[in-house]
Design a protein around this motif. Sequence first.
Motif, mmCIF file in Angstrom:
data_model
loop_
_atom_site.group_PDB
_atom_site.id
_atom_site.type_symbol
_atom_site.label_atom_id
_atom_site.label_comp_id
_atom_site.label_asym_id
_atom_site.label_seq_id
_atom_site.Cartn_x
_atom_site.Cartn_y
_atom_site.Cartn_z
ATOM 1 N N MET A 120 0.818 -1.216 0.000
ATOM 2 C CA MET A 120 0.000 0.000 0.000
ATOM 3 C C MET A 120 0.850 1.262 0.000
ATOM 4 S SD MET A 120 -3.133 -0.925 -0.174
ATOM 5 C CE MET A 120 -4.016 0.532 0.317
ATOM 6 N N VAL B 250 0.416 3.097 -3.206
ATOM 7 C CA VAL B 250 -0.889 3.761 -3.259
ATOM 8 C C VAL B 250 -0.865 5.054 -2.448
ATOM 9 C CG1 VAL B 250 -3.325 3.573 -2.664
ATOM 10 C CG2 VAL B 250 -2.120 1.603 -3.627
ATOM 11 N N VAL C 175 -6.024 4.173 -8.257
ATOM 12 C CA VAL C 175 -4.624 4.467 -7.966
ATOM 13 C C VAL C 175 -3.866 3.146 -7.881
ATOM 14 C CG1 VAL C 175 -3.006 5.492 -6.333
ATOM 15 C CG2 VAL C 175 -5.233 6.561 -6.708
ATOM 16 N N HIS D 141 -5.839 0.128 -7.800
ATOM 17 C CA HIS D 141 -6.776 0.012 -6.683
ATOM 18 C C HIS D 141 -7.864 1.082 -6.844
ATOM 19 C CE1 HIS D 141 -4.419 -2.838 -4.240
ATOM 20 N NE2 HIS D 141 -3.349 -2.200 -4.734
#
Length: 247
Positions: A1, A4, A27, A30
């Motif tokens: 993550m 992201v 993004v 996701h």
Amino acid sequence: MGVVAKEVKAMSQKDILEFEKAGEVTVASHCLKLSDIKVVREFKRPDGLSDKEVDAAGDGDVLVILDLRLDESLYEAGVAREVVNRIQKLRKKVGLEPTDAVEVYFESVDEDKSISQQVLNSQELYIRDAIGSPLLSSTLMPPHAVVLGEESFHDISKLSFAIYLARPALVFKSDAILSLYGGNTKSAHGLETYLLSRDHSNLKSEFQLGDGKITVETIEGLPSVNVVLGEHVFLTVGDSILRSKSG
């Protein structure tokens, strides 16, 4: 993550606005919803402005920015309201009825008179509508004006001034009156004295009945003359000023 989060933080203002409008954004493969990203708005004061000139407050979702710099038009409108308020209170103080006609004179007692003059110029129409007549400079008050009341005010919106209430006063066009008598100064003065001795409201009524003209033939030793309103005399200082401004 981490990727992201990095790309979310790098979103431009345009990207954020489009995200808020669409309700989602993709993004790094996701799909993120409004519930996934919290948009927090913070204020950055522009260079060259202090906290006394601009400030902001908000809860993260809503940001309110306040421009604390003095707005000249708002200041002038505020001063005009203060002046009108003082005039109305002075009218009550001297026992005038709402229908009583008076002329209102203004005198700045500040060292720098340009500020009050700027206010009076910019707010001229508002003040005239509010008090029912032009606000006149005290320098225009004729010697024969009858002052009903006066009062000085200090530090009103940082200005100090005096207000005078006077009965409507005749304004003569001396050259035009002089021409009625072929340049005879004594005769012209006699006509002015006669008109000043008349009751103002009665004189006004006579001009209205005569469609702006009266015939004066009761002055002993002087020939009959036709006196025309606006050509030889004005019923008030305000009328004279308005005529001069209209050309």
